[in-house]
Scaffold this active site. Structure first.
Site, PDB file in Angstrom:
ATOM      1  N   SER A 187       0.842  -1.192   0.000  1.00  0.00           N
ATOM      2  CA  SER A 187       0.000   0.000   0.000  1.00  0.00           C
ATOM      3  C   SER A 187       0.873   1.236   0.000  1.00  0.00           C
ATOM      4  O   SER A 187       2.006   1.196   0.479  1.00  0.00           O
ATOM      5  CB  SER A 187      -0.874   0.002   1.246  1.00  0.00           C
ATOM      6  OG  SER A 187      -1.493   1.261   1.400  1.00  0.00           O
ATOM      7  N   TYR A 200      -1.434  -1.003  10.359  1.00  0.00           N
ATOM      8  CA  TYR A 200      -1.612  -1.291   8.938  1.00  0.00           C
ATOM      9  C   TYR A 200      -0.371  -0.849   8.168  1.00  0.00           C
ATOM     10  O   TYR A 200       0.216  -1.640   7.437  1.00  0.00           O
ATOM     11  CB  TYR A 200      -2.854  -0.577   8.412  1.00  0.00           C
ATOM     12  CG  TYR A 200      -3.110  -0.840   6.951  1.00  0.00           C
ATOM     13  CD1 TYR A 200      -3.665  -2.049   6.537  1.00  0.00           C
ATOM     14  CD2 TYR A 200      -2.812   0.113   5.981  1.00  0.00           C
ATOM     15  CE1 TYR A 200      -3.904  -2.298   5.198  1.00  0.00           C
ATOM     16  CE2 TYR A 200      -3.057  -0.132   4.646  1.00  0.00           C
ATOM     17  CZ  TYR A 200      -3.604  -1.335   4.262  1.00  0.00           C
ATOM     18  OH  TYR A 200      -3.838  -1.584   2.932  1.00  0.00           O
ATOM     19  N   ASN A 201       0.060   0.391   8.370  1.00  0.00           N
ATOM     20  CA  ASN A 201       1.217   0.840   7.577  1.00  0.00           C
ATOM     21  C   ASN A 201       2.493   0.116   7.993  1.00  0.00           C
ATOM     22  O   ASN A 201       3.364  -0.144   7.171  1.00  0.00           O
ATOM     23  CB  ASN A 201       1.340   2.364   7.501  1.00  0.00           C
ATOM     24  CG  ASN A 201       1.741   3.032   8.785  1.00  0.00           C
ATOM     25  OD1 ASN A 201       2.087   2.389   9.766  1.00  0.00           O
ATOM     26  ND2 ASN A 201       1.695   4.350   8.785  1.00  0.00           N
ATOM     27  N   SER A 203       2.568  -3.035   8.892  1.00  0.00           N
ATOM     28  CA  SER A 203       2.521  -4.348   8.244  1.00  0.00           C
ATOM     29  C   SER A 203       2.869  -4.219   6.764  1.00  0.00           C
ATOM     30  O   SER A 203       3.551  -5.074   6.194  1.00  0.00           O
ATOM     31  CB  SER A 203       1.139  -4.994   8.424  1.00  0.00           C
ATOM     32  OG  SER A 203       0.166  -4.380   7.596  1.00  0.00           O
ATOM     33  N   LYS A 204       2.428  -3.133   6.139  1.00  0.00           N
ATOM     34  CA  LYS A 204       2.705  -2.929   4.723  1.00  0.00           C
ATOM     35  C   LYS A 204       4.174  -2.552   4.501  1.00  0.00           C
ATOM     36  O   LYS A 204       4.788  -2.978   3.526  1.00  0.00           O
ATOM     37  CB  LYS A 204       1.775  -1.860   4.140  1.00  0.00           C
ATOM     38  CG  LYS A 204       0.310  -2.270   4.147  1.00  0.00           C
ATOM     39  CD  LYS A 204       0.090  -3.506   3.287  1.00  0.00           C
ATOM     40  CE  LYS A 204      -1.348  -3.958   3.267  1.00  0.00           C
ATOM     41  NZ  LYS A 204      -1.542  -5.176   2.457  1.00  0.00           N
TER      42      LYS A 204
HETATM   43  N1  NAP Z   1      -8.779  -0.933  -1.344  1.00  0.00           N
HETATM   44  C1  NAP Z   1      -7.781  -0.101  -1.126  1.00  0.00           C
HETATM   45  O1  NAP Z   1      -7.971   1.114  -1.183  1.00  0.00           O
HETATM   46  C2  NAP Z   1      -6.395  -0.617  -0.835  1.00  0.00           C
HETATM   47  C3  NAP Z   1      -5.347   0.291  -0.844  1.00  0.00           C
HETATM   48  C4  NAP Z   1      -4.057  -0.171  -0.585  1.00  0.00           C
HETATM   49  C5  NAP Z   1      -3.851  -1.515  -0.341  1.00  0.00           C
HETATM   50  N2  NAP Z   1      -4.887  -2.406  -0.327  1.00  0.00           N
HETATM   51  C6  NAP Z   1      -4.579  -3.820  -0.072  1.00  0.00           C
HETATM   52  O2  NAP Z   1      -5.190  -4.613  -1.062  1.00  0.00           O
HETATM   53  C7  NAP Z   1      -5.339  -5.953  -0.587  1.00  0.00           C
HETATM   54  C8  NAP Z   1      -6.737  -6.424  -0.927  1.00  0.00           C
HETATM   55  O3  NAP Z   1      -7.690  -5.700  -0.163  1.00  0.00           O
HETATM   56  P1  NAP Z   1      -9.024  -5.103  -0.764  1.00  0.00           P
HETATM   57  O4  NAP Z   1      -8.899  -3.655  -0.769  1.00  0.00           O
HETATM   58  O5  NAP Z   1      -9.368  -5.802  -1.999  1.00  0.00           O
HETATM   59  O6  NAP Z   1     -10.064  -5.428   0.431  1.00  0.00           O
HETATM   60  P2  NAP Z   1     -11.127  -6.583   0.613  1.00  0.00           P
HETATM   61  O7  NAP Z   1     -12.210  -6.431  -0.398  1.00  0.00           O
HETATM   62  O8  NAP Z   1     -11.474  -6.564   2.047  1.00  0.00           O
HETATM   63  O9  NAP Z   1     -10.313  -7.915   0.270  1.00  0.00           O
HETATM   64  C9  NAP Z   1      -9.485  -8.563   1.198  1.00  0.00           C
HETATM   65  C10 NAP Z   1      -9.352 -10.009   0.784  1.00  0.00           C
HETATM   66  O10 NAP Z   1      -8.465 -10.680   1.687  1.00  0.00           O
HETATM   67  C11 NAP Z   1      -9.085 -11.875   2.132  1.00  0.00           C
HETATM   68  N3  NAP Z   1      -8.607 -12.234   3.467  1.00  0.00           N
HETATM   69  C12 NAP Z   1      -8.596 -11.469   4.588  1.00  0.00           C
HETATM   70  N4  NAP Z   1      -8.083 -12.156   5.625  1.00  0.00           N
HETATM   71  C13 NAP Z   1      -7.751 -13.380   5.148  1.00  0.00           C
HETATM   72  C14 NAP Z   1      -7.194 -14.557   5.734  1.00  0.00           C
HETATM   73  N5  NAP Z   1      -6.849 -14.591   7.033  1.00  0.00           N
HETATM   74  N6  NAP Z   1      -7.002 -15.651   4.950  1.00  0.00           N
HETATM   75  C15 NAP Z   1      -7.352 -15.623   3.645  1.00  0.00           C
HETATM   76  N7  NAP Z   1      -7.866 -14.544   3.032  1.00  0.00           N
HETATM   77  C16 NAP Z   1      -8.074 -13.447   3.785  1.00  0.00           C
HETATM   78  C17 NAP Z   1     -10.584 -11.557   2.114  1.00  0.00           C
HETATM   79  O11 NAP Z   1     -11.348 -12.723   1.963  1.00  0.00           O
HETATM   80  P3  NAP Z   1     -12.140 -13.481   3.158  1.00  0.00           P
HETATM   81  O12 NAP Z   1     -12.696 -12.439   4.065  1.00  0.00           O
HETATM   82  O13 NAP Z   1     -13.180 -14.258   2.383  1.00  0.00           O
HETATM   83  O14 NAP Z   1     -11.135 -14.376   3.785  1.00  0.00           O
HETATM   84  C18 NAP Z   1     -10.680 -10.749   0.827  1.00  0.00           C
HETATM   85  O15 NAP Z   1     -10.757 -11.593  -0.292  1.00  0.00           O
HETATM   86  C19 NAP Z   1      -5.051  -5.892   0.910  1.00  0.00           C
HETATM   87  O16 NAP Z   1      -3.750  -6.402   1.141  1.00  0.00           O
HETATM   88  C20 NAP Z   1      -5.115  -4.414   1.208  1.00  0.00           C
HETATM   89  O17 NAP Z   1      -4.335  -4.085   2.324  1.00  0.00           O
HETATM   90  C21 NAP Z   1      -6.158  -1.962  -0.564  1.00  0.00           C
HETATM   91  C1  NAG Z   2       2.777   4.810  10.108  1.00  0.00           C
HETATM   92  O1  NAG Z   2       1.910   5.727  10.717  1.00  0.00           O
HETATM   93  C2  NAG Z   2       2.429   6.389  11.859  1.00  0.00           C
HETATM   94  C3  NAG Z   2       1.355   7.303  12.390  1.00  0.00           C
HETATM   95  O2  NAG Z   2       0.168   6.618  12.634  1.00  0.00           O
HETATM   96  C4  NAG Z   2       3.699   7.142  11.478  1.00  0.00           C
HETATM   97  O3  NAG Z   2       4.266   7.726  12.630  1.00  0.00           O
HETATM   98  C5  NAG Z   2       4.700   6.185  10.834  1.00  0.00           C
HETATM   99  O4  NAG Z   2       5.831   6.889  10.394  1.00  0.00           O
HETATM  100  C6  NAG Z   2       4.058   5.476   9.668  1.00  0.00           C
HETATM  101  N1  NAG Z   2       5.001   4.532   9.081  1.00  0.00           N
HETATM  102  C7  NAG Z   2       5.146   4.324   7.781  1.00  0.00           C
HETATM  103  C8  NAG Z   2       6.180   3.350   7.347  1.00  0.00           C
HETATM  104  O5  NAG Z   2       4.467   4.878   6.948  1.00  0.00           O
END
Ligand code: NAP
Ligand code: NAG
Ligand code: NAG
Length: 349
Positions: A187, A200-201, A203-204
């Site tokens: 992300s 979240y950030n 983990s990413k």
């Molecule tokens: N949408 C955005 O704006 C955005 C922006 C940046 C990054 N992302 C990233 O894009 C990726 C996809 O997310 P999305 O936006 O498409 O959201 P989403 O619609 O919520 O999709 C998430 C997917 O991950 C699956 N999942 C979650 N936990 C799981 C687990 N423990 N085991 C197996 N599958 C699991 C969900 O399926 P089930 O619930 O059926 O398991 C679902 O298919 C994520 O990594 C997210 O962080 C999204």
């Molecule tokens: C994640 O977010 C925090 C604030 O919530 C910020 O201090 C940190 O620098 C951010 N880290 C990254 C890698 O973006």
């Protein structure tokens, strides 16, 4: 080492890397510009007929759209997530779009055994693996200090980070054999600090660092594409996230605060661009395009982003209304133009 020696070394390295960049940057920018203007527009869509693709998080959002794009190009797929019905529906739609064969595997990829099973079953069924899309993920949008159940937040690392690493680990021998690709959904938040997304950030960011390092180890055999989406339509931007008490729920108010004035992009387009870029062997993909300058801002002036977060996303009191970004969003009515209808619930507006 004494202080003088330290200073000399520091000057030498600054001058060396500085002059290297002065020479290298114009050349590299020129090459990229030529590719973009004169080569890319004439490239044909990559031929993915008969390729074997494993997608985690394929039951909705980005993973679902990735499946449809692969289907249109004739790839065979193993679709992975926890919700069986949703997976089956995506599989059916993929078959009708042109995928020759699709299997669905219900699994929680934060469990190493299940990740192994998913890879094994895919290879047992199709005989090989060409593309691994480590895409599954969960979101969280609360302030660190608001969290009431901190232990629940290990889940963010378990799903986002380990849930990508485990399948990668088990898939690696097969990907090496096929000279395949890994595409990992991280992300923009992994690079740019945004308040309320600390886990979240983190983990990413961990994913980005991990796959960059893996690339330095196996990059000559496997192409690794790090996908850094900005906001696009999915369950996540509908507001589904890990809440402060540790439960996963839809919270539109928190979503509004988080997404703020950022327009939410079309997931289909992101999926198309992700696959084309991966096939070209691109290392990073940021989409929507207008997020790209934020990488530059982050490396050159990170304090500006901290100031932005602090001003717009933080509040002294617990009152949600006093969060500036939410007041602006409400006062301007901008939400109607920035967020597609599909992520707004019917009851509001
Ligand atoms: N949408 C955005 O704006 C955005 C922006 C940046 C990054 N992302 C990233 O894009 C990726 C996809 O997310 P999305 O936006 O498409 O959201 P989403 O619609 O919520 O999709 C998430 C997917 O991950 C699956 N999942 C979650 N936990 C799981 C687990 N423990 N085991 C197996 N599958 C699991 C969900 O399926 P089930 O619930 O059926 O398991 C679902 O298919 C994520 O990594 C997210 O962080 C999204
Ligand atoms: C994640 O977010 C925090 C604030 O919530 C910020 O201090 C940190 O620098 C951010 N880290 C990254 C890698 O973006
Ligand atoms: C905190 O979350 C964990 C994991 O979801 C759960 O097992 C635990 O019961 C929760 N604790 C409280 C006090 O709600």
């Amino acid at each position: 080492m004494d202080d003088n020696m330290n200073m000399v070394l520091s000057v030498v390295i600054h001058v060396f890397i500085g002059s290297f960049l002065v020479l290298y940057m114009p050349i590299s920018l020129l090459i990229k510009l030529v590719q973009r203007l004169f080569i890319r527009p004439f490239e044909k869509e990559a031929d993915l007929k008969g390729k074997i693709v494993l997608i985690t998080g394929a039951s909705s959002g980005i993973g679902e759209q990735l499946a449809y794009q692969y289907a249109k190009r004739g790839a065979c797929m193993a679709l992975v997530a926890r919700r069986e019905d949703a997976l089956k529906a995506v599989a059916k739609a993929s078959l009708s779009l042109g995928a020759p064969d699709v299997i669905t595997l219900v699994a929680d990829i934060s469990d190493p055994e299940e990740s192994k099973r998913v890879v094994d079953q895919t290879v047992a069924h199709f005989g090989k693996l060409d593309h691994l899309l480590a895409n599954a993920g969960i979101w969280g949008t609360c302030l660190f200090e608001e969290i009431t159940n901190i232990t629940a937040f290990t889940k963010m690392m378990d799903v986002n980070f380990w849930g990508a690493v485990y399948p990668t680990y088990y898939a690696l021998p097969h990907l090496k054999a096929s000279k395949g690709n890994i595409i990992v959904t991280t992300s923009v938040a992994g690079r740019v600090p945004t308040a309320r997304m600390s886990f979240y950030n983190a983990s990413k960011a961990a994913m980005i660092r991990f796959y960059e390092t893996l690339r330095s180890e196996v990059g000559s055999q496997i192409k690794i594409t790090i996908l850094m989406p900005g906001y696009v339509v999915s369950e996540l931007t509908k507001g589904k996230a890990l809440q402060k008490g540790g439960q996963v729920e839809i919270n539109e108010d928190a979503r509004d605060i988080q997404v703020g004035l950022f327009p939410v992009g079309q997931t289909e387009k992101l999926a198309q661009i992700a696959i084309d870029s991966a096939c070209r062997g691109e290392e990073y993909v940021t989409w929507p395009d207008w997020y790209k300058p934020f990488h530059l801002l982050m490396s050159l002036a990170p304090e500006v982003l901290n100031w932005y977060s602090n001003t717009f996303y933080m509040t002294q009191s617990d009152e949600k209304q006093s969060i500036l970004i939410k007041r602006i969003l409400e006062a301007t009515g901008a939400k109607r133009y920035l967020y597609p209808n599909s992520i707004l619930s019917a009851k509001k507006e």
